[in-house]
Design a protein around this motif. Structure first.
Motif, short mmCIF file in Angstrom:
data_model
loop_
_atom_site.label_atom_id
_atom_site.label_comp_id
_atom_site.label_asym_id
_atom_site.label_seq_id
_atom_site.Cartn_x
_atom_site.Cartn_y
_atom_site.Cartn_z
N ARG A 8 -22.42 -9.23 -41.78
CA ARG A 8 -21.07 -9.32 -42.35
C ARG A 8 -20.94 -8.26 -43.44
NH1 ARG A 8 -18.11 -13.85 -41.50
NH2 ARG A 8 -17.07 -13.60 -43.52
N GLY A 11 -19.99 -8.14 -50.25
CA GLY A 11 -18.95 -8.44 -51.23
C GLY A 11 -17.99 -9.52 -50.76
N GLU A 12 -16.96 -9.74 -51.56
CA GLU A 12 -15.99 -10.80 -51.31
C GLU A 12 -14.60 -10.21 -51.05
OE1 GLU A 12 -16.19 -13.26 -54.73
OE2 GLU A 12 -18.15 -14.12 -54.23
N GLY A 13 -13.69 -11.10 -50.65
CA GLY A 13 -12.30 -10.71 -50.48
C GLY A 13 -11.95 -10.19 -49.11
N TRP A 14 -12.85 -10.31 -48.15
CA TRP A 14 -12.59 -9.80 -46.81
C TRP A 14 -11.79 -10.80 -45.99
CZ3 TRP A 14 -13.84 -4.88 -45.56
CH2 TRP A 14 -14.80 -4.23 -46.33
N ARG A 27 -10.03 -5.58 -46.35
CA ARG A 27 -9.71 -6.02 -47.72
C ARG A 27 -9.07 -4.86 -48.49
NH1 ARG A 27 -15.46 -6.63 -51.10
NH2 ARG A 27 -16.07 -4.43 -51.01
#
Length: 213
Positions: A8, A11-14, A27
């Protein structure tokens, strides 16, 4: 993982979405009109043929979606400069100049991996009238062979659409373009593979029919 391909995006926000059977993560970059694209998939084409397709920009206009012109600026090599003109629907003509780096090639027997990166060069060529120059466009390909003539592909892209493009349209365009690009490269690689097999068969037939000297 052993092949260097993450499962995957980091990080975040995808936000995950599907286009033409490909799961594409997307994102926005906070405070900027930039969208990051991340897609990992298995394509029904060999890594060798995918590599050949992606290192032949002079033919991109024959198979890449919305692409009208692509060419080397100067001589090709491990580090090359290319010019690309695209005409996506709705948002109009865009172009960009890229520094393309070949980080790794498949070995002659097909082992190993193919890795390529690119980044935009803003002032490398003069701007064209009526064409929006993309000032942020960078990404990479990472391709490893898999069984049965297939390949695992990791495609990354970070791009600003240029001009005045609403956020929702920019997101839709970025995701659709990623899925379309992967399928187009797959189709071209399969065409090259079939052509290579035909050429090999013809060469063997000619050899068998050649008279003994």
């Amino acid at each position: 993982m052993a092949d260097g391909l993450a499962e995957r995006p980091p990080g975040e926000g995808w936000d995950a979405g599907t286009h033409d059977g490909v799961v594409v993560f997307l994102r926005p970059v906070k405070g900027k009109s930039i969208h990051e694209v991340w897609a990992r998939t298995v394509l029904s084409a060999s890594a060798r043929d995918l590599q050949d397709a992606l290192t032949d920009p002079d033919r991109f206009h024959t198979f890449m979606p919305y692409l009208k012109e692509a060419r080397y600026v100067g001589e090709p090599g491990k580090v090359s400069i290319t010019y690309t003109l695209i005409e996506p629907p709705i948002i109009g003509r865009r172009d960009y100049v890229s520094e393309v780096r070949l980080l790794e090639e498949l070995q002659p027997g097909g082992e190993g991996a193919f890795r390529q990166t690119w980044r935009a060069l803003i002032d490398r060529l003069p701007k064209r009238h009526g064409v929006v120059r993309l000032e942020h466009n960078e990404g990479s390909w990472h391709i490893v062979p898999r069984a049965e003539g297939r390949a695992e592909v990791l495609y990354r892209l970070s791009v600003a659409p240029g001009g005045i493009v609403p956020g929702a349209l920019a997101r839709m365009t970025a995701r659709g373009a990623a899925g379309d690009t992967l399928r187009a490269v797959e189709k071209e690689a399969r065409r090259r593979g079939a052509q290579r097999l035909r050429s090999g068969t013809s060469a063997r037939r000619d050899q068998e029919l050649a008279p003994d000297l």
